[in-house]
Design a protein around this motif. Sequence first.
Motif, short mmCIF file in Angstrom:
data_model
loop_
_atom_site.label_atom_id
_atom_site.label_comp_id
_atom_site.label_asym_id
_atom_site.label_seq_id
_atom_site.Cartn_x
_atom_site.Cartn_y
_atom_site.Cartn_z
N GLY A 299 0.81 -1.21 0.00
CA GLY A 299 0.00 0.00 0.00
C GLY A 299 0.84 1.25 0.00
O GLY A 299 1.94 1.29 0.52
N LEU A 300 0.28 2.30 -0.57
CA LEU A 300 0.94 3.59 -0.65
C LEU A 300 0.26 4.53 0.33
O LEU A 300 -0.94 4.71 0.30
CB LEU A 300 0.82 4.14 -2.08
N LYS A 301 1.02 5.11 1.24
CA LYS A 301 0.41 6.00 2.23
C LYS A 301 1.43 7.03 2.68
O LYS A 301 2.61 6.96 2.34
CB LYS A 301 -0.10 5.22 3.41
N ILE A 302 0.99 7.98 3.47
CA ILE A 302 1.87 8.98 4.05
C ILE A 302 1.85 8.81 5.55
O ILE A 302 0.80 8.76 6.18
CB ILE A 302 1.41 10.40 3.68
N ASP A 303 3.01 8.70 6.14
CA ASP A 303 3.14 8.54 7.58
C ASP A 303 3.17 9.92 8.21
O ASP A 303 4.15 10.63 8.13
CB ASP A 303 4.42 7.77 7.89
N MET A 304 2.08 10.31 8.87
CA MET A 304 1.98 11.63 9.47
C MET A 304 2.46 11.66 10.91
O MET A 304 2.34 12.67 11.59
CB MET A 304 0.52 12.11 9.41
N SER A 337 2.07 20.56 9.84
CA SER A 337 1.61 21.71 10.61
C SER A 337 1.87 21.52 12.10
O SER A 337 1.73 20.42 12.64
CB SER A 337 0.11 21.93 10.38
N GLU A 338 2.26 22.61 12.77
CA GLU A 338 2.48 22.57 14.21
C GLU A 338 1.17 22.70 14.98
O GLU A 338 1.10 22.31 16.15
CB GLU A 338 3.42 23.71 14.62
N ASN A 339 0.14 23.27 14.36
CA ASN A 339 -1.09 23.63 15.08
C ASN A 339 -2.32 22.84 14.67
O ASN A 339 -3.35 22.92 15.35
CB ASN A 339 -1.39 25.12 14.89
N HIS A 340 -2.23 22.09 13.58
CA HIS A 340 -3.43 21.45 13.04
C HIS A 340 -3.15 19.98 12.76
O HIS A 340 -2.08 19.62 12.25
CB HIS A 340 -3.91 22.14 11.77
N GLU A 341 -4.13 19.14 13.06
CA GLU A 341 -4.01 17.71 12.80
C GLU A 341 -4.23 17.41 11.32
O GLU A 341 -5.05 18.07 10.66
CB GLU A 341 -5.02 16.93 13.64
N GLY A 374 3.05 33.32 8.98
CA GLY A 374 4.24 32.54 9.31
C GLY A 374 4.10 31.69 10.55
O GLY A 374 4.85 30.73 10.73
N LEU A 375 3.13 32.03 11.41
CA LEU A 375 2.87 31.23 12.62
C LEU A 375 1.75 30.24 12.42
O LEU A 375 1.24 29.65 13.38
CB LEU A 375 2.54 32.17 13.79
N GLU A 376 1.34 30.07 11.15
CA GLU A 376 0.31 29.10 10.76
C GLU A 376 -1.07 29.47 11.27
O GLU A 376 -1.94 28.62 11.44
CB GLU A 376 0.69 27.68 11.22
N ASN A 377 -1.31 30.78 11.49
CA ASN A 377 -2.64 31.25 11.84
C ASN A 377 -3.39 31.60 10.56
O ASN A 377 -2.86 32.32 9.71
CB ASN A 377 -2.55 32.49 12.72
N PRO A 378 -4.62 31.10 10.39
CA PRO A 378 -5.39 31.42 9.18
C PRO A 378 -5.56 32.92 9.01
O PRO A 378 -5.78 33.66 9.98
CB PRO A 378 -6.73 30.72 9.42
N ILE A 401 4.07 33.33 0.27
CA ILE A 401 2.72 32.88 0.59
C ILE A 401 2.81 31.53 1.30
O ILE A 401 3.51 30.62 0.84
CB ILE A 401 1.85 32.76 -0.67
N SER A 402 2.08 31.42 2.43
CA SER A 402 1.99 30.16 3.16
C SER A 402 0.56 29.66 3.12
O SER A 402 -0.39 30.44 3.23
CB SER A 402 2.44 30.34 4.61
N VAL A 403 0.41 28.35 2.95
CA VAL A 403 -0.92 27.76 2.81
C VAL A 403 -1.02 26.52 3.71
O VAL A 403 -0.11 25.68 3.74
CB VAL A 403 -1.22 27.36 1.35
N LEU A 404 -2.14 26.41 4.45
CA LEU A 404 -2.45 25.20 5.18
C LEU A 404 -3.20 24.25 4.25
O LEU A 404 -4.20 24.64 3.62
CB LEU A 404 -3.33 25.51 6.39
N LEU A 405 -2.73 23.02 4.14
CA LEU A 405 -3.35 22.02 3.28
C LEU A 405 -3.88 20.90 4.17
O LEU A 405 -3.11 20.14 4.77
CB LEU A 405 -2.35 21.46 2.27
N PHE A 406 -5.20 20.79 4.28
CA PHE A 406 -5.81 19.78 5.13
C PHE A 406 -6.04 18.51 4.33
O PHE A 406 -6.65 18.54 3.25
CB PHE A 406 -7.14 20.30 5.70
#
Length: 411
Positions: A299-304, A337-341, A374-378, A401-406
């Motif tokens: 299987g192909l997956k990403i280990d978070m 991300s440091e702040n988001h799961e 830069g502090l990962e705040n939306p 530009i910084s983007v949060l990708l969920f």
Amino acid sequence: MQDAGDEKTTLVPVVVNPFGYQVLRGISAVKVPVTADRRSDGSVCLKNQFLVAIVNHQGEVTSLQLLEKPRELISVGQVGNKLVMFDDIPLYWDAWDVMDYHLETKRSAINKVIHPLTIIRKGPLEVKLEMSAKVGDHSELKQTLTLDAVHPYLKFDIDISWFESHKFLKVEFPVNILANQATYEIQFGHLQRPTHFNTSWDWAKYEVCGHKWVTLSEYDCGVALLNTNKYGHAVHGSTMRISLLRSSKSPDSKADMRCHQFTYALMPYNGTFQSAGVIQQAYQLNSPIQVFHTSATSGLKIDMSVPNPVVLLDKHESMSWFQVEKEAVIIETLKKSENHENCLVIRLYESYGSHVTTSILSLLQIVKAILCDGLENPLPKNDIHWSDGKMTLSFKPFQLISVLLFLKSNI
């Protein structure tokens, strides 16, 4: 490329997708091999599909030309990759100040060649030359010059045992380029500084900051100096320099008295440094391909669960997790991300100094994209639309530009 831990590993040409991988299952052929020919005077002529260079017995470049548009790019009667030494005795702050009068004390750094230039690898994918010398009064160095079949630059790797006192080691390249300004990379962009001393303000810039590259260019050609970890530069007239090592004695009498390793590269080019790919080549020099021995998994997956997501491979021979449509935009950071799961942070910037709109593509199962600081705040304005595996961003010159990708929760 080769596994850096084993000099006997077979070299193979390979193209790896950006932010991805390529599984190697065989050896490919190279279409344009690199060559090294010893000349009667002891110098070596190096040639690949981009350039031809002549190097003397001390590892100094006596000639440099592009094959596409032949023109001598080393100043007449001079040599590039010349290691030079300066006296370094500041008036007050020994470890912090560099005084302008040190420039008047320049001399050759090499006192004695221990082993003259020797060909230790001879193509077809890579040529390596090696020499060693005594430097200053108490130091020795080993220098390896590398030209391979796929990069448009000549690379220099130096291992030096440095034990000098109040000396300043630099390397210089007198190039056949005439320009009033030189361009230096800084974080998330670049800036220009004069190459002359016309005013007192210009004179005060006898050394300036630079990160991965500095370039001197005319209308249709130029020469770039790339490096991995040296940030003091200077371009005076047509001579380009990188500051390599100092030897201050206060407050620490043994500061930098040890072995050092560093890498820099000389890259001639046609056109502008943007169109020639100087920025991308500097990133490649600083982030070389890593080779791993792996086996198929189920299987192909990403280990978070680790700080940086790890890709587990199975049947896919190659993959690219992120791609940018326009070369002017650089993916500077990709991290958890440091702040988001279940979220990644991607940080991009415009590197050419232009307005550009580009698409960012990914094969990951991304369900939402949000602009952040830069502090990962939306940020208040979040107008990013992620659809069909891509999003579109518009950049101003040098904009970051910084983007949060969920990610999809069950990935």
